[in-house]
Design a protein around this motif. Structure first.
Motif, PDB file in Angstrom:
ATOM      1  N   SER A 142      27.217 -12.521  35.604  1.00 13.21           N
ATOM      2  CA  SER A 142      28.096 -12.602  36.756  1.00 13.21           C
ATOM      3  C   SER A 142      29.224 -11.595  36.585  1.00 13.21           C
ATOM      4  O   SER A 142      29.539 -11.184  35.480  1.00 13.21           O
ATOM      5  CB  SER A 142      28.654 -14.014  36.905  1.00 13.21           C
ATOM      6  OG  SER A 142      29.513 -14.325  35.834  1.00 13.21           O
ATOM      7  N   HIS A 143      29.803 -11.203  37.701  1.00 16.03           N
ATOM      8  CA  HIS A 143      30.963 -10.311  37.687  1.00 16.03           C
ATOM      9  C   HIS A 143      32.026 -10.933  38.589  1.00 16.03           C
ATOM     10  O   HIS A 143      31.778 -11.182  39.771  1.00 16.03           O
ATOM     11  CB  HIS A 143      30.602  -8.911  38.197  1.00 16.03           C
ATOM     12  CG  HIS A 143      31.756  -7.959  38.130  1.00 16.03           C
ATOM     13  ND1 HIS A 143      32.038  -7.231  37.006  1.00 16.03           N
ATOM     14  CD2 HIS A 143      32.706  -7.649  39.035  1.00 16.03           C
ATOM     15  CE1 HIS A 143      33.114  -6.498  37.231  1.00 16.03           C
ATOM     16  NE2 HIS A 143      33.539  -6.738  38.452  1.00 16.03           N
ATOM     17  N   VAL A 144      33.201 -11.177  38.030  1.00 16.81           N
ATOM     18  CA  VAL A 144      34.289 -11.801  38.775  1.00 16.81           C
ATOM     19  C   VAL A 144      35.168 -10.723  39.382  1.00 16.81           C
ATOM     20  O   VAL A 144      35.524  -9.758  38.712  1.00 16.81           O
ATOM     21  CB  VAL A 144      35.139 -12.704  37.843  1.00 16.81           C
ATOM     22  CG1 VAL A 144      36.364 -13.231  38.562  1.00 16.81           C
ATOM     23  CG2 VAL A 144      34.298 -13.835  37.297  1.00 16.81           C
ATOM     24  N   GLN A 145      35.492 -10.898  40.644  1.00 16.49           N
ATOM     25  CA  GLN A 145      36.514 -10.079  41.291  1.00 16.49           C
ATOM     26  C   GLN A 145      37.445 -11.047  42.001  1.00 16.49           C
ATOM     27  O   GLN A 145      37.052 -12.167  42.316  1.00 16.49           O
ATOM     28  CB  GLN A 145      35.904  -9.077  42.258  1.00 16.49           C
ATOM     29  CG  GLN A 145      35.852  -9.497  43.678  1.00 16.49           C
ATOM     30  CD  GLN A 145      35.483  -8.353  44.629  1.00 16.49           C
ATOM     31  OE1 GLN A 145      35.308  -7.214  44.238  1.00 16.49           O
ATOM     32  NE2 GLN A 145      35.348  -8.697  45.866  1.00 16.49           N
ATOM     33  N   TYR A 163      43.097 -12.420  33.604  1.00 16.15           N
ATOM     34  CA  TYR A 163      41.850 -11.664  33.746  1.00 16.15           C
ATOM     35  C   TYR A 163      41.750 -10.397  32.901  1.00 16.15           C
ATOM     36  O   TYR A 163      40.697  -9.779  32.844  1.00 16.15           O
ATOM     37  CB  TYR A 163      41.641 -11.266  35.215  1.00 16.15           C
ATOM     38  CG  TYR A 163      41.524 -12.438  36.136  1.00 16.15           C
ATOM     39  CD1 TYR A 163      40.357 -13.206  36.192  1.00 16.15           C
ATOM     40  CD2 TYR A 163      42.579 -12.799  36.967  1.00 16.15           C
ATOM     41  CE1 TYR A 163      40.246 -14.283  37.046  1.00 16.15           C
ATOM     42  CE2 TYR A 163      42.475 -13.870  37.831  1.00 16.15           C
ATOM     43  CZ  TYR A 163      41.317 -14.612  37.863  1.00 16.15           C
ATOM     44  OH  TYR A 163      41.213 -15.682  38.711  1.00 16.15           O
ATOM     45  N   TYR A 207      30.248  -7.314  32.592  1.00 11.08           N
ATOM     46  CA  TYR A 207      29.946  -8.568  33.277  1.00 11.08           C
ATOM     47  C   TYR A 207      29.766  -9.664  32.228  1.00 11.08           C
ATOM     48  O   TYR A 207      29.605  -9.392  31.037  1.00 11.08           O
ATOM     49  CB  TYR A 207      28.669  -8.426  34.118  1.00 11.08           C
ATOM     50  CG  TYR A 207      27.493  -7.914  33.314  1.00 11.08           C
ATOM     51  CD1 TYR A 207      26.643  -8.800  32.654  1.00 11.08           C
ATOM     52  CD2 TYR A 207      27.255  -6.551  33.178  1.00 11.08           C
ATOM     53  CE1 TYR A 207      25.580  -8.346  31.884  1.00 11.08           C
ATOM     54  CE2 TYR A 207      26.207  -6.085  32.418  1.00 11.08           C
ATOM     55  CZ  TYR A 207      25.362  -6.986  31.775  1.00 11.08           C
ATOM     56  OH  TYR A 207      24.334  -6.526  31.014  1.00 11.08           O
ATOM     57  N   TYR A 234      27.560 -12.567  30.554  1.00 11.51           N
ATOM     58  CA  TYR A 234      26.143 -12.892  30.411  1.00 11.51           C
ATOM     59  C   TYR A 234      25.983 -13.969  29.341  1.00 11.51           C
ATOM     60  O   TYR A 234      26.442 -13.821  28.222  1.00 11.51           O
ATOM     61  CB  TYR A 234      25.348 -11.644  30.039  1.00 11.51           C
ATOM     62  CG  TYR A 234      23.870 -11.895  29.875  1.00 11.51           C
ATOM     63  CD1 TYR A 234      23.088 -12.297  30.950  1.00 11.51           C
ATOM     64  CD2 TYR A 234      23.257 -11.728  28.646  1.00 11.51           C
ATOM     65  CE1 TYR A 234      21.734 -12.529  30.822  1.00 11.51           C
ATOM     66  CE2 TYR A 234      21.895 -11.954  28.497  1.00 11.51           C
ATOM     67  CZ  TYR A 234      21.140 -12.351  29.590  1.00 11.51           C
ATOM     68  OH  TYR A 234      19.798 -12.577  29.434  1.00 11.51           O
ATOM     69  N   ASN A 235      25.344 -15.053  29.727  1.00 10.54           N
ATOM     70  CA  ASN A 235      25.104 -16.193  28.839  1.00 10.54           C
ATOM     71  C   ASN A 235      23.609 -16.490  28.868  1.00 10.54           C
ATOM     72  O   ASN A 235      23.008 -16.584  29.930  1.00 10.54           O
ATOM     73  CB  ASN A 235      25.909 -17.399  29.320  1.00 10.54           C
ATOM     74  CG  ASN A 235      25.788 -18.584  28.389  1.00 10.54           C
ATOM     75  OD1 ASN A 235      24.703 -19.074  28.137  1.00 10.54           O
ATOM     76  ND2 ASN A 235      26.918 -19.042  27.905  1.00 10.54           N
ATOM     77  N   THR A 237      27.020 -16.904  24.621  1.00 12.61           N
ATOM     78  CA  THR A 237      27.616 -15.820  25.382  1.00 12.61           C
ATOM     79  C   THR A 237      27.244 -14.505  24.714  1.00 12.61           C
ATOM     80  O   THR A 237      27.594 -14.274  23.558  1.00 12.61           O
ATOM     81  CB  THR A 237      29.147 -15.973  25.458  1.00 12.61           C
ATOM     82  OG1 THR A 237      29.440 -17.207  26.119  1.00 12.61           O
ATOM     83  CG2 THR A 237      29.786 -14.823  26.209  1.00 12.61           C
ATOM     84  N   ASN A 251      30.916 -10.480  27.591  1.00  9.88           N
ATOM     85  CA  ASN A 251      32.068 -10.917  28.381  1.00  9.88           C
ATOM     86  C   ASN A 251      32.546  -9.788  29.276  1.00  9.88           C
ATOM     87  O   ASN A 251      32.496  -8.619  28.891  1.00  9.88           O
ATOM     88  CB  ASN A 251      33.227 -11.357  27.481  1.00  9.88           C
ATOM     89  CG  ASN A 251      33.053 -12.754  26.969  1.00  9.88           C
ATOM     90  OD1 ASN A 251      32.749 -13.657  27.724  1.00  9.88           O
ATOM     91  ND2 ASN A 251      33.237 -12.933  25.671  1.00  9.88           N
ATOM     92  N   GLN A 252      33.043 -10.159  30.427  1.00  9.20           N
ATOM     93  CA  GLN A 252      33.672  -9.196  31.329  1.00  9.20           C
ATOM     94  C   GLN A 252      35.087  -8.948  30.833  1.00  9.20           C
ATOM     95  O   GLN A 252      35.791  -9.876  30.450  1.00  9.20           O
ATOM     96  CB  GLN A 252      33.695  -9.765  32.744  1.00  9.20           C
ATOM     97  CG  GLN A 252      34.331  -8.849  33.761  1.00  9.20           C
ATOM     98  CD  GLN A 252      34.257  -9.414  35.172  1.00  9.20           C
ATOM     99  OE1 GLN A 252      33.315 -10.122  35.510  1.00  9.20           O
ATOM    100  NE2 GLN A 252      35.244  -9.109  35.985  1.00  9.20           N
TER     101      GLN A 252
END
Length: 141
Positions: free
Chosen positions: A1-4, A49, A121, A123-124, A129, A132-133
């Motif tokens: 996933s990628h958080v914005q 963040y 991004y 990824y788990n 994990t 990490n982003q």
């Protein structure tokens, strides 16, 4: 996933109605009163963040129907430049409507792709994990 993250311009402003840019914008506090809240917002976002990249989707023309958006965009840029401890945050200007909106997102990708690549991004797999982003795109509209 990628958080914005997405939010309004982090200054004190108001307008009648609900559509940004369709009505006259009024800055409800001057720069000297907005600065502490602006800095606090940037500090909290960085703490939560990590590194940030601003993507400013507001119109840039001070003439016409998007005049209010341009006022906000200019105020955002001015406050960012006046905050030396956050001067390293890239501030990408992308007038979403002038660039044909969602039909031409490759132009936006060309401007922010390198930052997204650096951030990576999350990824788990199998409860572990693996990546990490590091950082976040902060988009305002």
């Amino acid at each position: 996933s990628h958080v914005q993250i997405r939010g309004s311009v982090p200054l004190f402003w108001e307008q009648p109605g609900v559509n940004v840019g369709s009505h006259k914008i009024r800055m409800s506090r001057g720069p000297e009163l907005s600065a502490p809240a602006f800095e606090a917002h940037l500090n909290q976002t960085k703490e939560r963040y990590g590194n940030q990249v601003f993507v400013n989707l507001l119109a840039s023309s001070l003439v016409g129907s998007k005049e209010g958006e341009a006022t906000l965009s200019t105020a955002f840029q001015t406050h960012h430049k006046a905050t030396p401890e956050h001067s390293g945050i890239p501030h990408i200007l992308f007038d979403y409507h002038a660039e044909s909106g969602a039909r031409r997102l490759e132009k936006l990708e060309a401007k922010i792709g390198e930052y997204i690549e650096k951030m990576g991004y999350f990824y788990n797999s199998g409860g572990r994990t693996l990546r990490n982003q590091d950082g976040v795109i902060r988009t305002n509209c």
